[in-house]
Design a protein around this motif. Structure first.
Motif, PDB file in Angstrom:
ATOM      1  N   LEU A  71      33.895  22.869  36.222  1.00 34.24           N
ATOM      2  CA  LEU A  71      35.166  23.539  36.311  1.00 34.24           C
ATOM      3  C   LEU A  71      36.129  22.783  35.466  1.00 34.24           C
ATOM      4  O   LEU A  71      36.114  21.621  35.503  1.00 34.24           O
ATOM      5  CB  LEU A  71      35.371  23.388  37.879  1.00 34.24           C
ATOM      6  CG  LEU A  71      34.425  24.080  39.039  1.00 34.24           C
ATOM      7  CD1 LEU A  71      34.839  23.735  40.184  1.00 34.24           C
ATOM      8  CD2 LEU A  71      34.438  25.616  38.821  1.00 34.24           C
ATOM      9  N   CYS A 109      39.351  25.398  38.484  1.00 33.72           N
ATOM     10  CA  CYS A 109      39.785  25.056  39.952  1.00 33.72           C
ATOM     11  C   CYS A 109      41.327  24.835  39.796  1.00 33.72           C
ATOM     12  O   CYS A 109      42.099  24.881  38.735  1.00 33.72           O
ATOM     13  CB  CYS A 109      39.303  23.539  39.940  1.00 33.72           C
ATOM     14  SG  CYS A 109      39.350  22.771  41.620  1.00 33.72           S
ATOM     15  N   LYS A 124      33.662  18.248  37.274  1.00 35.54           N
ATOM     16  CA  LYS A 124      34.747  18.872  36.746  1.00 35.54           C
ATOM     17  C   LYS A 124      35.557  18.139  35.411  1.00 35.54           C
ATOM     18  O   LYS A 124      35.428  16.962  35.292  1.00 35.54           O
ATOM     19  CB  LYS A 124      35.859  18.838  37.900  1.00 35.54           C
ATOM     20  CG  LYS A 124      35.699  19.429  39.160  1.00 35.54           C
ATOM     21  CD  LYS A 124      36.620  19.427  40.364  1.00 35.54           C
ATOM     22  CE  LYS A 124      36.134  19.897  41.634  1.00 35.54           C
ATOM     23  NZ  LYS A 124      35.253  18.808  42.340  1.00 35.54           N
ATOM     24  N   THR A 175      27.876  20.173  41.086  1.00 31.84           N
ATOM     25  CA  THR A 175      29.129  20.649  40.494  1.00 31.84           C
ATOM     26  C   THR A 175      29.866  19.356  40.111  1.00 31.84           C
ATOM     27  O   THR A 175      29.975  18.303  40.791  1.00 31.84           O
ATOM     28  CB  THR A 175      30.163  21.339  41.313  1.00 31.84           C
ATOM     29  OG1 THR A 175      29.404  22.347  41.952  1.00 31.84           O
ATOM     30  CG2 THR A 175      31.355  21.758  40.832  1.00 31.84           C
TER      31      THR A 175
END
Length: 324
Positions: free
Chosen positions: A107, A167, A76, A74
């Protein structure tokens, strides 16, 4: 590691959070984590260590310790890359640093859009637009979340990322996003721990089939050094948690993580200590009772440690609330 994954996704329930892992040890920590059994790695441009984390991931894949398809990675999108024309270059930079061809999840880091800082000028750009200014501060820009989200959707269509999400969003922002999204957010990552249980937000995400990851699942531990939390606020020292831990021959930290998992969320605790890496993963051989779950939830004080409405003013000379 337990093969248990989150909902319909393949995200392992326990991941390694890479915020505040120092650059000089990040590659080794990632390789050690993979050796121990971690398959889920939570990263971000703003953490400032994606290149080093990428070194560790690349080394582990290259030496056969793990296959790429067995990992969940993951990252961001940072605040200064919200304009549509900056979203793809931002993920391409992250992919280059992580030495990967795609992400499992990307995210929007915060519902905050700030003035663009070119990659060659400063990366990661962090919070200040011009840290050398006489009075440095955030420089917000008017970029609608819709514009950013539509650019995120293009990343998924192009194959650069398998899932997209948000997020630090609350119910109202998610509800608005769902009103226009062609591709629905698959994940929400938010601060969740016994002092901030966010019951309504979790219920809403379950209703909308949005999976949830808890950051800072141990509470204020990562915030002491920043002056944002005080050690007196630690729920790791709470008698309720300590008694439950003793009953299962587990640590208070393991009880926190188990509580988060049993709530139906993934958890991404941060550590660079090998013994803690092992401990944080060893949470699948016991189960808290309904009463114990309620006792831990009763510690809720709606205490948010990671709050731009507080730290942006104290650290970045800009009052910038997002949750109120």
């Amino acid at each position: 590691m337990s093969k248990t994954t989150l909902g319909n996704s393949q995200m392992p329930l326990v991941g390694l959070g890479n915020w505040k892992i120092e650059k000089d040890v990040a590659a080794d920590v990632v390789q050690k984590a993979i050796e121990i059994g971690y398959r889920h790695f939570d990263c971000a441009c703003d953490y400032g260590n994606e290149s080093e984390v990428g070194d560790g991931l690349h080394a582990a894949i290259s030496n056969g310790s793990v296959q790429r398809e067995d990992l969940w990675i993951t990252s961001k999108l940072w605040n200064s890359y919200h304009a549509a024309e900056h979203v793809r270059p931002a993920i391409e930079k992250t992919l280059a640093d992580l030495k990967q061809d795609y992400l499992d999840l990307y995210l929007i880091h915060f519902p905050i859009a700030t003035k663009f800082v070119p990659f060659e000028e400063r990366y990661p750009p962090e919070w200040f637009f011009d840290p050398d200014a006489a009075e440095p501060k955030l420089e917000p820009v008017n970029v609608p979340i819709r514009e950013t989200w539509e650019a995120m959707e293009e990343l998924k269509r192009s194959g650069l990322v398998k899932n997209i999400g948000v997020c630090n969003f609350g119910c109202s922002l998610i509800r608005d996003l769902l009103s226009y999204a062609s591709i629905r957010p698959a994940f929400l990552q938010v601060e969740l721990h016994p002092m901030l249980t966010q019951e309504k937000l979790l219920r809403y995400c379950r209703q909308e089939s949005i999976e949830v990851t808890a950051f800072s699942p141990l509470g204020g531990e990562s915030y002491y050094s920043l002056g944002i939390a005080d050690r007196s606020e630690s729920t790791l020292e709470n008698p309720i948690v300590k008694d439950i831990a003793a009953a299962y021959s587990k640590t208070p930290a393991q009880v926190h993580l188990r509580w988060g998992i049993q709530r139906g969320t993934a958890v991404v605790p941060k550590t660079s200590q090998p013994e803690r890496l092992v401990e944080n993963l060893d949470v699948f051989d016991f189960e808290l009772s309904d009463e114990e779950m309620k006792q831990i939830a009763s510690l809720n004080q709606n205490r948010r440690f990671n709050d731009p409405g507080d730290f942006c003013e104290s650290a970045f000379n800009t009052f910038f609330p997002i949750y109120e």
